[in-house]
Motif scaffolding. Structure first.
Motif, PDB file in Angstrom:
ATOM      1  N   GLU A  18     -16.411  23.095 -30.368  1.00 40.16           N
ATOM      2  CA  GLU A  18     -16.470  24.146 -29.916  1.00 40.16           C
ATOM      3  C   GLU A  18     -15.554  23.598 -28.351  1.00 40.16           C
ATOM      4  O   GLU A  18     -14.348  24.433 -27.746  1.00 40.16           O
ATOM      5  CB  GLU A  18     -17.591  24.192 -28.892  1.00 40.16           C
ATOM      6  CG  GLU A  18     -18.329  25.038 -29.886  1.00 40.16           C
ATOM      7  CD  GLU A  18     -19.416  24.416 -30.757  1.00 40.16           C
ATOM      8  OE1 GLU A  18     -19.223  24.928 -31.928  1.00 40.16           O
ATOM      9  OE2 GLU A  18     -18.893  23.059 -31.145  1.00 40.16           O
ATOM     10  N   TYR A  19     -14.673  22.484 -28.238  1.00 41.68           N
ATOM     11  CA  TYR A  19     -14.080  21.369 -27.155  1.00 41.68           C
ATOM     12  C   TYR A  19     -12.547  21.798 -27.538  1.00 41.68           C
ATOM     13  O   TYR A  19     -11.705  22.631 -26.996  1.00 41.68           O
ATOM     14  CB  TYR A  19     -14.359  20.171 -27.376  1.00 41.68           C
ATOM     15  CG  TYR A  19     -13.543  20.099 -25.936  1.00 41.68           C
ATOM     16  CD1 TYR A  19     -14.080  20.474 -25.031  1.00 41.68           C
ATOM     17  CD2 TYR A  19     -12.740  18.410 -26.833  1.00 41.68           C
ATOM     18  CE1 TYR A  19     -12.571  19.011 -23.680  1.00 41.68           C
ATOM     19  CE2 TYR A  19     -12.260  17.869 -25.483  1.00 41.68           C
ATOM     20  CZ  TYR A  19     -11.664  18.150 -23.970  1.00 41.68           C
ATOM     21  OH  TYR A  19     -11.299  17.873 -23.387  1.00 41.68           O
ATOM     22  N   ARG A  20     -12.053  21.768 -29.080  1.00 39.92           N
ATOM     23  CA  ARG A  20     -10.871  21.514 -29.303  1.00 39.92           C
ATOM     24  C   ARG A  20     -10.230  23.529 -29.221  1.00 39.92           C
ATOM     25  O   ARG A  20      -9.647  24.135 -28.400  1.00 39.92           O
ATOM     26  CB  ARG A  20     -10.854  21.621 -30.862  1.00 39.92           C
ATOM     27  CG  ARG A  20     -10.357  20.214 -31.124  1.00 39.92           C
ATOM     28  CD  ARG A  20     -10.463  20.166 -32.657  1.00 39.92           C
ATOM     29  NE  ARG A  20      -9.935  18.596 -32.642  1.00 39.92           N
ATOM     30  CZ  ARG A  20     -10.609  18.086 -33.356  1.00 39.92           C
ATOM     31  NH1 ARG A  20     -12.264  17.963 -33.361  1.00 39.92           N
ATOM     32  NH2 ARG A  20     -10.132  16.562 -33.094  1.00 39.92           N
ATOM     33  N   ALA A  21     -11.593  24.487 -29.352  1.00 35.50           N
ATOM     34  CA  ALA A  21     -11.335  25.724 -29.074  1.00 35.50           C
ATOM     35  C   ALA A  21     -11.726  25.586 -27.292  1.00 35.50           C
ATOM     36  O   ALA A  21     -10.002  27.107 -27.660  1.00 35.50           O
ATOM     37  CB  ALA A  21     -12.363  27.225 -29.444  1.00 35.50           C
ATOM     38  N   HIS A  22     -11.741  25.407 -27.076  1.00 35.70           N
ATOM     39  CA  HIS A  22     -11.326  25.750 -25.663  1.00 35.70           C
ATOM     40  C   HIS A  22      -9.808  25.346 -25.496  1.00 35.70           C
ATOM     41  O   HIS A  22      -9.132  25.485 -24.095  1.00 35.70           O
ATOM     42  CB  HIS A  22     -12.329  25.290 -24.617  1.00 35.70           C
ATOM     43  CG  HIS A  22     -11.671  24.698 -23.522  1.00 35.70           C
ATOM     44  ND1 HIS A  22     -11.995  25.614 -22.107  1.00 35.70           N
ATOM     45  CD2 HIS A  22     -11.541  23.475 -22.179  1.00 35.70           C
ATOM     46  CE1 HIS A  22     -11.085  25.323 -21.096  1.00 35.70           C
ATOM     47  NE2 HIS A  22     -11.275  24.142 -21.433  1.00 35.70           N
ATOM     48  N   LEU A  23      -9.445  23.319 -25.747  1.00 34.55           N
ATOM     49  CA  LEU A  23      -7.840  22.567 -25.362  1.00 34.55           C
ATOM     50  C   LEU A  23      -6.805  24.039 -26.371  1.00 34.55           C
ATOM     51  O   LEU A  23      -6.381  24.032 -25.592  1.00 34.55           O
ATOM     52  CB  LEU A  23      -8.531  21.605 -25.984  1.00 34.55           C
ATOM     53  CG  LEU A  23      -9.346  20.933 -25.274  1.00 34.55           C
ATOM     54  CD1 LEU A  23      -9.642  19.198 -26.075  1.00 34.55           C
ATOM     55  CD2 LEU A  23      -8.304  20.535 -24.517  1.00 34.55           C
ATOM     56  N   ARG A  30      -2.198   8.976 -30.523  1.00 36.12           N
ATOM     57  CA  ARG A  30      -1.870   9.213 -29.486  1.00 36.12           C
ATOM     58  C   ARG A  30      -1.278  11.141 -30.755  1.00 36.12           C
ATOM     59  O   ARG A  30      -0.349  11.573 -30.516  1.00 36.12           O
ATOM     60  CB  ARG A  30       0.015   9.628 -29.701  1.00 36.12           C
ATOM     61  CG  ARG A  30       0.146   7.852 -28.576  1.00 36.12           C
ATOM     62  CD  ARG A  30      -0.969   7.680 -27.126  1.00 36.12           C
ATOM     63  NE  ARG A  30       0.239   8.735 -26.822  1.00 36.12           N
ATOM     64  CZ  ARG A  30      -0.429   9.189 -25.628  1.00 36.12           C
ATOM     65  NH1 ARG A  30      -1.536   8.769 -24.725  1.00 36.12           N
ATOM     66  NH2 ARG A  30       0.281  10.114 -24.292  1.00 36.12           N
ATOM     67  N   TYR A  31      -2.055  10.676 -31.922  1.00 39.66           N
ATOM     68  CA  TYR A  31      -1.729  11.776 -32.733  1.00 39.66           C
ATOM     69  C   TYR A  31      -2.560  13.365 -32.131  1.00 39.66           C
ATOM     70  O   TYR A  31      -3.910  12.794 -31.145  1.00 39.66           O
ATOM     71  CB  TYR A  31      -3.106  11.801 -34.134  1.00 39.66           C
ATOM     72  CG  TYR A  31      -2.291  11.444 -35.145  1.00 39.66           C
ATOM     73  CD1 TYR A  31      -1.402  12.270 -35.691  1.00 39.66           C
ATOM     74  CD2 TYR A  31      -2.327  10.238 -36.044  1.00 39.66           C
ATOM     75  CE1 TYR A  31      -0.777  11.686 -36.441  1.00 39.66           C
ATOM     76  CE2 TYR A  31      -1.964   9.860 -37.409  1.00 39.66           C
ATOM     77  CZ  TYR A  31      -0.690  10.349 -37.925  1.00 39.66           C
ATOM     78  OH  TYR A  31      -0.658   9.851 -38.613  1.00 39.66           O
ATOM     79  N   ALA A  32      -2.552  14.547 -32.880  1.00 40.22           N
ATOM     80  CA  ALA A  32      -2.919  15.552 -31.546  1.00 40.22           C
ATOM     81  C   ALA A  32      -4.685  15.665 -31.476  1.00 40.22           C
ATOM     82  O   ALA A  32      -5.026  16.206 -32.618  1.00 40.22           O
ATOM     83  CB  ALA A  32      -2.251  16.658 -32.121  1.00 40.22           C
ATOM     84  N   ILE A  33      -5.235  16.066 -30.549  1.00 40.41           N
ATOM     85  CA  ILE A  33      -6.504  16.106 -30.359  1.00 40.41           C
ATOM     86  C   ILE A  33      -6.623  17.982 -31.203  1.00 40.41           C
ATOM     87  O   ILE A  33      -7.188  18.836 -31.772  1.00 40.41           O
ATOM     88  CB  ILE A  33      -7.482  15.886 -29.489  1.00 40.41           C
ATOM     89  CG1 ILE A  33      -7.522  14.612 -29.556  1.00 40.41           C
ATOM     90  CG2 ILE A  33      -8.926  16.423 -29.076  1.00 40.41           C
ATOM     91  CD1 ILE A  33      -8.434  13.867 -28.396  1.00 40.41           C
ATOM     92  N   GLY A  41      -4.090  20.047 -35.127  1.00 44.24           N
ATOM     93  CA  GLY A  41      -4.713  19.236 -34.991  1.00 44.24           C
ATOM     94  C   GLY A  41      -6.281  19.811 -34.718  1.00 44.24           C
ATOM     95  O   GLY A  41      -7.422  18.805 -34.149  1.00 44.24           O
ATOM     96  N   ALA A  42      -6.548  21.164 -34.729  1.00 42.71           N
ATOM     97  CA  ALA A  42      -7.885  21.652 -34.946  1.00 42.71           C
ATOM     98  C   ALA A  42      -8.038  22.631 -35.599  1.00 42.71           C
ATOM     99  O   ALA A  42      -9.504  21.798 -35.896  1.00 42.71           O
ATOM    100  CB  ALA A  42      -7.690  22.634 -33.632  1.00 42.71           C
ATOM    101  N   GLY A  43      -7.146  22.893 -36.366  1.00 35.01           N
ATOM    102  CA  GLY A  43      -7.915  23.969 -37.542  1.00 35.01           C
ATOM    103  C   GLY A  43      -8.170  22.983 -38.962  1.00 35.01           C
ATOM    104  O   GLY A  43      -7.821  21.823 -39.593  1.00 35.01           O
ATOM    105  N   GLN A  44      -9.168  23.745 -39.829  1.00 35.43           N
ATOM    106  CA  GLN A  44     -10.515  23.324 -40.368  1.00 35.43           C
ATOM    107  C   GLN A  44      -9.017  23.109 -41.667  1.00 35.43           C
ATOM    108  O   GLN A  44      -8.915  21.979 -42.800  1.00 35.43           O
ATOM    109  CB  GLN A  44     -11.148  23.845 -41.208  1.00 35.43           C
ATOM    110  CG  GLN A  44     -12.572  23.909 -40.258  1.00 35.43           C
ATOM    111  CD  GLN A  44     -13.895  24.646 -40.174  1.00 35.43           C
ATOM    112  OE1 GLN A  44     -13.477  25.184 -41.334  1.00 35.43           O
ATOM    113  NE2 GLN A  44     -14.376  24.285 -39.383  1.00 35.43           N
TER     114      GLN A  44
END
Length: 264
Positions: A246-251, A181-184, A202-205
């Motif tokens: 790329e998928y995270r950028a879309h999300l 349940r952590y944020a992708i 959940g997304a950033g490096q």
């Protein structure tokens, strides 16, 4: 797990003293510290349990802000009538953390002090412009989160509470890992008297970050359609077994638009 000395102080002064010992670690809910100690990824000389310090728990309205004690459990935030009335997005965020066992054990202070790059509360703090109150000072959320598992906290510094200004509108949306349940990807959008703030977790490096392009677009027109052409640089995002950069950028765009729509 290696041997360590266990402390359970009854007040903040005693906790600060114990925390100053060699290789000491503070423990709030223990959701991260205990598993890492079991795996011998962490071997503190001393563990300082903050659970007996009553002044670190509780929720109160203070003027135009909601102040949450550092040892307040996620479920208490989720169920709080005061938070549901003033900042329902924050209650919703807390209600989506982990599972019932985690929500009844984990704490807000422990979460932000750990600053896991996929945790929910850092996005809430950053988007709402929260202030982290320690036993030594007050730190703006913009200055608190420094990178992956890194914060502005100094040795022996203990979070006492987090103060959240009440926004005009706010919402949090996340695409969760189905197991943890952590944020992708999680996006918190807040419209305040000072402008619009958008935080992504959940997304950033480098962990949680503010999305300035989204803020600019929404400042011009606070509608989900204002983000239709939003671009998020995938080169600055994580890529792992759960989702590519790329998928995270879309999300990020999808969750941001959903958050704006949920603001009403």
């Amino acid at each position: 797990m290696r041997d360590f000395k266990y402390h359970r102080p009854g007040n903040l002064a005693a906790a600060a003293k114990a925390a100053g010992k060699r290789d000491a670690k503070l423990m709030a809910g223990g959701m991260t510290l205990i598993p890492t100690m079991k795996q011998r990824l962490a071997s503190p000389s001393d563990v300082v349990d903050l659970g007996a310090i009553k002044e670190l728990s509780g929720i109160k309205k203070d003027g135009k802000s909601i102040v949450i004690g550092a040892m307040t459990r996620h479920d208490d935030v989720a169920q709080s009538a005061a938070i549901r009335k003033a900042i329902p997005a924050l209650a919703d965020l807390a209600d989506g953390i982990g599972d019932p066992q985690v929500r009844n054990r984990g704490t807000i202070g422990g979460s932000i002090a750990n600053n896991d790059p996929a945790a929910d509360y850092p996005a809430g703090c950053l988007a709402l412009g929260a202030t982290i109150i320690t036993n030594k000072r007050k730190i703006a959320a913009d200055d608190f989160f420094k990178g992956l598992f890194e914060t502005a906290l100094k040795d022996g510094e203990i979070i006492k509470a987090v103060s959240f200004p009440v926004p005009q509108k706010a919402a949090y949306m996340k695409f969760p890992n189905p197991a943890s349940r952590y944020a992708i990807v999680g996006v918190m959008v807040a419209k305040t008297k000072d402008g619009v703030r958008v935080a992504v977790t959940g997304a950033g490096q480098d962990g949680v970050f503010r999305h300035k392009d989204a803020e600019t677009a929404l400042a011009r027109d606070f509608k989900s359609s204002a983000l239709d052409s939003l671009k998020t640089d995938a080169k600055k995002l994580n890529s792992d077994i759960h989702a590519s950069a790329e998928y995270r950028a879309h999300l990020v765009g999808v969750m941001a638009r959903r958050a704006v729509a949920a603001c009403g």
